[in-house]
Design a protein around this motif. Sequence first.
Motif, PDB file in Angstrom:
ATOM      1  N   GLU A  14      44.944  28.155  39.817  1.00 19.59           N
ATOM      2  CA  GLU A  14      44.981  29.549  39.371  1.00 19.59           C
ATOM      3  C   GLU A  14      43.914  30.379  40.071  1.00 19.59           C
TER       4      GLU A  14
ATOM      5  N   GLN B  52      30.432  32.807  40.913  1.00 20.11           N
ATOM      6  CA  GLN B  52      31.803  32.511  40.502  1.00 20.11           C
ATOM      7  C   GLN B  52      31.721  31.259  39.636  1.00 20.11           C
TER       8      GLN B  52
ATOM      9  N   ASN C  74      37.342  37.897  33.956  1.00 28.33           N
ATOM     10  CA  ASN C  74      37.004  37.355  35.284  1.00 28.33           C
ATOM     11  C   ASN C  74      36.153  36.086  35.193  1.00 28.33           C
ATOM     12  N   PRO C  75      36.407  35.111  36.077  1.00 28.87           N
ATOM     13  CA  PRO C  75      35.633  33.866  36.040  1.00 28.87           C
ATOM     14  C   PRO C  75      34.323  34.022  36.802  1.00 28.87           C
TER      15      PRO C  75
ATOM     16  N   ARG D 117      47.181  36.269  37.137  1.00 29.06           N
ATOM     17  CA  ARG D 117      46.674  35.075  37.819  1.00 29.06           C
ATOM     18  C   ARG D 117      47.804  34.545  38.695  1.00 29.06           C
TER      19      ARG D 117
ATOM     20  N   LYS E 202      35.591  28.140  35.278  1.00 30.30           N
ATOM     21  CA  LYS E 202      35.641  28.609  33.885  1.00 30.30           C
ATOM     22  C   LYS E 202      35.840  27.471  32.884  1.00 30.30           C
TER      23      LYS E 202
ATOM     24  N   TYR F  31      42.313  34.349  40.165  1.00 32.46           N
ATOM     25  CA  TYR F  31      42.158  35.610  39.439  1.00 32.46           C
ATOM     26  C   TYR F  31      42.220  36.758  40.447  1.00 32.46           C
TER      27      TYR F  31
ATOM     28  N   GLU G 134      39.714  30.136  39.872  1.00 34.58           N
ATOM     29  CA  GLU G 134      39.267  29.992  38.469  1.00 34.58           C
ATOM     30  C   GLU G 134      38.535  28.673  38.235  1.00 34.58           C
TER      31      GLU G 134
END
Length: 629
Positions: free
Chosen positions: A306, A99, A49-50, A205, A102, A308, A300
Amino acid sequence: MHYEAGQYDVIVIGAGHAGVEAGLASARMGAKTLIVTINLDMVAFMPCNPSVGGPAKGIVVREIDALGGEMGRNIDKTHIQMRMLNTGKGPAVRALRAQADKFTYQHEMKKTIENEPNATLLQGMVEELIVEDSEVKGVITQTGAVYKAKTVVITTGTFLRGEIILGDLKYSSGPNNQQPSIKLSENLQKLGFDMVRFKTGTPPRVNSQSIDYSKTEIQPGDDVPRAFSYETTKYITDQLPCWLTYTNDQTHAIIDDNLHRSPMYSGMIKGTGPRYCPSIEDKVVRFHDKPRHQIFLEPEGRNTQEVYVQGLSTSLPEEVQRKILETIPGLEKVQMMRAGYAIEYDSIVPTQLWPTLETKKVRSLYTAGQINGTSGYEEAAGQGLMAGINAACRALGKDEVILSRSDAYIGVLIDDLVTKGTNEPYRLLTSRAEYRLLLRHDNADLRLTEIGHRIGLIKEERYERFQLKKAKIEEEKNRLKSIIIKPNDETQAVIQEAGGSLLKDGIRASDLLKRPEMNYSHINKLVPADEELSADVEEQVEIQVKYEGYIEKSLQQVDKMKKMDNKKIPDNIDYDAINGLASEARQKLKEVRPLSIAQASRISGVNPADVSILLVYIEQGKIAKVSGN
């Protein structure tokens, strides 16, 4: 062919969340440090998870920061959203969660390491440890490079003999289709380490542009600027929201119909999975009565589409995953960009470690992160920081550092691992800490900055600011204890407005603050401080005054435990010579080799009666030496 490639104080194998903390801590303490990773593009990568933080884990990030680690600073620079959780509950369970972007997170962390003068970052695959007389002396890479070191830290995450499983497809791989580490795992087994097979998984994703957000509930970040690090002064204000949706009967029916195709239920997955982060098929089977499960849609990053799908971790075949997604409100026409998968990997049994995270079998060798049987970036980073600190201390001839259960959640985490072990991927929870009122999000600096400063990870300027904050808190608490508030019209009006019962007599300002409906701003309105205090000083004053009685009780318990911690168990004790010990207790004591009576009392299978026998034996001075000592 081998060749001599360099000499270091500390070598860190792996550059995930444990590896980067270990390498940075060691380098900043003055140890010449080499960080070797399979792929330089994966430094501090988030394969799952991001996000950073959450219940218990968010407090660990604060502790890492208070000790001088990097995770808090890095997420503060790179997050897309920040929220304080459990704000309606007491301070012991409040936790910050961010959050992450990433990609920015990993690039920023890599840049930080590259700019650290004592750290060298190297792409390479370590295949073998050089061990002489049960002490590690260095490492050998796949290309034959020999790097010598005084200490080595292994932080290989889920790469050790990693295998990805998706439906009936199974192949050798690290996370995110990276190269796995196979020979190092074989080398550890050859050295006599007990290994176990664990499993974790990720969800699919999906493409943000194919989501109908009108069918989901928005989850924005907090309006109030927040940060993990005590050093952060610049706050990110342009936050991105997450979104909430749910599974339904249709989703559950598809999962039920395809359970026979799930590697978890077909027997293809042999490793034990994390209880507190179950796959969607596990949730549907275990909680069959629940009509729906939460699904969070988490971006993400700022420069990617993308998303998640948090809550939908699965290893079902790809076509089944597509069908599942189509049943979820908002995802009916979603485009899946990556399928979810499970990954199996080798871990070492953590009771083979001392509380410093040094291995008992091989001296000067430390392990940290998922190789020790944990799950989660934060748990890994906390262990990495402590392993890096202790590896540097050993290399530089300084005393090693052990955090107790009353010092930090990191202390609880490490003690749980090395004393109790774990038969499944371990996750830190607030309920695992018996002193959780002392181990709060808000007071991590008060608990740990002294230690961080002593070992050289907290700079002078920050330490002076911390000392000033501490002095202001004490000053204000003393002021409130010394002032009597009289029951005049102004006082009664403030109390009435807060919803409290009116005063009959004068009351100490500190006692009025203890009332549940009163907060520091009410008291400050009635008896203003000489100077305006910072928000974090006010918060500390309020919490410490309000919870004084409970905090005092916890501190008394800590004192009792410290007395037991001070009762050391000699290294040369022979448990077979102690009459009256239960056979299970004898076996567990020989395996864990606890350092104190307190640690012995926490070993599962060692009962209070066994502890009493052990205590009497030690106090009588009857220490029988282990044969050969």
